[in-house]
Design a protein around this motif. Structure first.
Motif, PDB file in Angstrom:
ATOM      1  N   MET A   1      23.419   9.224  27.119  1.00  0.00           N
ATOM      2  CA  MET A   1      23.611  10.335  28.061  1.00  0.00           C
ATOM      3  C   MET A   1      22.415  10.507  28.993  1.00  0.00           C
ATOM      4  O   MET A   1      22.566  10.961  30.130  1.00  0.00           O
ATOM      5  CB  MET A   1      23.848  11.635  27.283  1.00  0.00           C
TER       6      MET A   1
ATOM      7  N   SER B   1      28.841  15.661  20.219  1.00  0.00           N
ATOM      8  CA  SER B   1      27.925  14.539  20.040  1.00  0.00           C
ATOM      9  C   SER B   1      26.848  14.565  21.119  1.00  0.00           C
ATOM     10  O   SER B   1      27.147  14.837  22.286  1.00  0.00           O
ATOM     11  CB  SER B   1      28.720  13.225  20.136  1.00  0.00           C
ATOM     12  N   VAL B   2      25.596  14.317  20.729  1.00  0.00           N
ATOM     13  CA  VAL B   2      24.559  14.037  21.727  1.00  0.00           C
ATOM     14  C   VAL B   2      24.025  12.632  21.433  1.00  0.00           C
ATOM     15  O   VAL B   2      23.711  12.301  20.292  1.00  0.00           O
ATOM     16  CB  VAL B   2      23.413  15.087  21.709  1.00  0.00           C
ATOM     17  N   ASP B   3      23.974  11.810  22.484  1.00  0.00           N
ATOM     18  CA  ASP B   3      23.687  10.389  22.315  1.00  0.00           C
ATOM     19  C   ASP B   3      22.674   9.915  23.348  1.00  0.00           C
ATOM     20  O   ASP B   3      22.619  10.439  24.464  1.00  0.00           O
ATOM     21  CB  ASP B   3      24.984   9.583  22.501  1.00  0.00           C
TER      22      ASP B   3
ATOM     23  N   TRP C   1      30.106  19.120  25.162  1.00  0.00           N
ATOM     24  CA  TRP C   1      29.180  20.013  25.874  1.00  0.00           C
ATOM     25  C   TRP C   1      29.867  21.311  26.305  1.00  0.00           C
ATOM     26  O   TRP C   1      29.467  21.933  27.279  1.00  0.00           O
ATOM     27  CB  TRP C   1      28.533  19.323  27.094  1.00  0.00           C
TER      28      TRP C   1
ATOM     29  N   PHE D   1      19.885  17.587  22.024  1.00  0.00           N
ATOM     30  CA  PHE D   1      19.790  16.361  22.832  1.00  0.00           C
ATOM     31  C   PHE D   1      18.335  15.920  22.985  1.00  0.00           C
ATOM     32  O   PHE D   1      17.997  14.741  22.779  1.00  0.00           O
ATOM     33  CB  PHE D   1      20.436  16.610  24.205  1.00  0.00           C
TER      34      PHE D   1
ATOM     35  N   THR E   1      22.612  23.002  22.291  1.00  0.00           N
ATOM     36  CA  THR E   1      23.005  21.611  22.559  1.00  0.00           C
ATOM     37  C   THR E   1      21.895  20.859  23.297  1.00  0.00           C
ATOM     38  O   THR E   1      21.597  19.700  22.967  1.00  0.00           O
ATOM     39  CB  THR E   1      24.314  21.584  23.392  1.00  0.00           C
TER      40      THR E   1
END
Lengths: 334, 334
Positions: free
Chosen positions: A50, A45-47, A98, A318, A314
């Motif tokens: 972060m 997950s990228v949120d 990650w 992001f 990743t």
């Protein structure tokens, strides 16, 4: 020996993160200790949150440490287990994202079911923290009541698209959303069931919101902050409530942005602004998960994902998510 | 015939009100209709909220009408009654201030007792809406809990001086106030029982607040807005609550002031900002009045008044109050 390829925070971003703020490291994993599991991640997950953790400031969780692996939501499959209750092949949700291979005490890994027709990535979105965030903000923070008008910013994002659908299913009278492209705006009304939507990049958020919600708004779910929050304060009916979840418009600002110029409306209209982070509301997860599972099975809730392939993308995923490049949940598939 | 000398709103102020925004008119009163009373006012209230009602904007109450008498809290003695339950000589509290003789339906006049040693003006302050505002904001809006640290701005004013004392009596762990002169600051700690106080005119509200509340604050009662609100957001502990009562720093601004630059703290620290107007909380008056009467009788609560003599000085009193010329409640004595 097994190794884990991990993305570490190399330096703290000033403003927009750049690829040089990150580096990839290959770490040898020690043999499993008793009670530990080793997991092959399938989705990361990228949120938005972060970005905040990359700054060295006091917040609800400590900042990411320099030179250490980033963390975040992930779903994967157990490779090897030295823990009771988890076996090779089990699907688990956890926070050691990650990276390709995660390893740690079993208490940090939650076993979930494989549902027919539902990708595992759903556990990072519609069946996970993302949709729980929408649920908590609408119901526990803003206390949505039947018949009310709800406004959601960032409405085509992972959280926003859930806010709109949950609001409708919980009896909102009118649901209005803003997004950053004509395609997203169309998606809001055509697919997610919003009653009205507008593109904030067309300008004048305040005016567009007033046109979309001519009777004013009662609840505002804020993913964006800045001009959107000011527009909501201008549109609120008496007794309105805002659940402040994010301020993605400001995460990469290098100077603190001025707040809304109409804060006095809080007094004259008896408004409430409440910030929250979903981590404090984990007790609502079981009720949420049951209801959302039923809605999903019945086809009452739909969802989109923007899938980027490969651990080495990743950071790109992001950054794209921060810029609004996603529709629905942004995930990385390994 | 009886006449009433009244202060009317002649024009809407732009920025700071000036004497020319008001005019004095003598109005002949008709004979009492059945159910009406005629009252000789003894004290008139001037309050910050009145500035907002001089603007022609949507708010919780309609704006003052041009060319009509101003209204506001007042206490007086019945001259003549055509209503059951009120007789000549009774002391009544009502909303037909800014005039010497008030007349209207008895339902708008609340009979109160004359208490030994307590001036009638107390019904406009410590026993009236002013102290009820403090009570409601602290207990019903900010939900003060025992042991918490409370910060009050405008702390030597009518509402602020009550907030500090009620907070202490309700078990706050530490009470901090800001005021606009060295004399007021001394009064806060020496007379009203604040644990710490500072003069915001010495500059750096944020730094002075941090020094006065080294453990952070849990509750903020905002009478001032602007820089004070930003300082409070910086000082809040996790879960902090602000009761937004007034924004006197901005009432006379001709351009909307930018809001706090640290609104993101609402999210990262799970803060709540709630605006309120006391008119919506009248149901708490009986409990408040009983408790405050007991505290006053026991000497647990003290209060100051700044008394200006003469109806023709009402505008002066109002302007002086807006500029912070009062300590405690500002009243006009007729």
């Amino acid at each position: 020996m097994t190794s884990s390829t991990q993305i570490q925070l190399a330096s703290r971003p000033a403003g927009w993160p750049v690829p040089e703020n990150f580096r990839t490291a290959v770490v040898e994993l020690p043999p499993l200790a008793p009670g530990e599991v080793r997991v092959a991640n399938e989705f990361l997950s990228v949120d938005p949150y972060m970005r905040g953790r990359m700054n060295d400031v006091k917040s609800y969780v400590p900042p990411y440490a320099l030179g250490e692996a980033m963390t975040g939501g992930a779903v994967g499959r157990v490779l090897e287990s030295a823990a009771d209750g988890l076996a090779a092949g089990d699907v688990v949700v956890h926070q050691l994202g990650w990276r390709d291979i995660a390893q740690g005490p079993a208490a940090g890994f939650r076993k979930v079911a494989e549902l027919p027709g539902v990708p595992l990535s759903a556990y990072l979105g519609v069946l996970g923290m993302t949709a729980l965030t929408a649920w908590v903000g609408l119901l526990e923070i803003a206390h949505l009541k039947k018949g009310e008008t709800v406004f959601v910013s960032g409405a085509a994002g992972a959280v926003g698209s859930m806010v709109g659908q949950i609001a409708r299913l919980k009896g909102a009278g009118r649901v209005v959303g803003s997004a950053g492209s004509a395609e997203k705006v169309q998606l809001l009304t055509d697919k997610y069931g919003f009653d009205a939507a507008f593109n904030y990049k067309d300008g004048d958020v305040k005016g567009q919101l007033a046109a979309a919600a001519p009777g004013g708004i009662d609840v505002y779910f804020d993913n964006v902050g800045g001009e959107h929050l000011e527009a909501a304060l201008a549109a609120f009916n008496r007794g309105g409530r805002a659940a402040l979840c994010g301020a993605i418009s400001q995460y990469n600002a290098t100077e603190p942005a001025a707040g809304p110029r109409n804060m006095a409306n809080l007094i004259t209209r008896s408004l409430t602004l409440q910030g929250f982070t979903v981590g404090n509301y984990a007790q609502h997860f079981p009720a949420f998960a049951t209801q959302m599972g039923d809605w999903l099975a019945a086809g009452d809730v739909v969802f989109d994902e923007t899938v980027v392939d490969g651990l080495d993308h990743t950071v790109d995923a992001f950054l794209s998510m921060l810029a609004g490049g996603n529709t629905g949940k942004m995930v990385v598939r390994l």
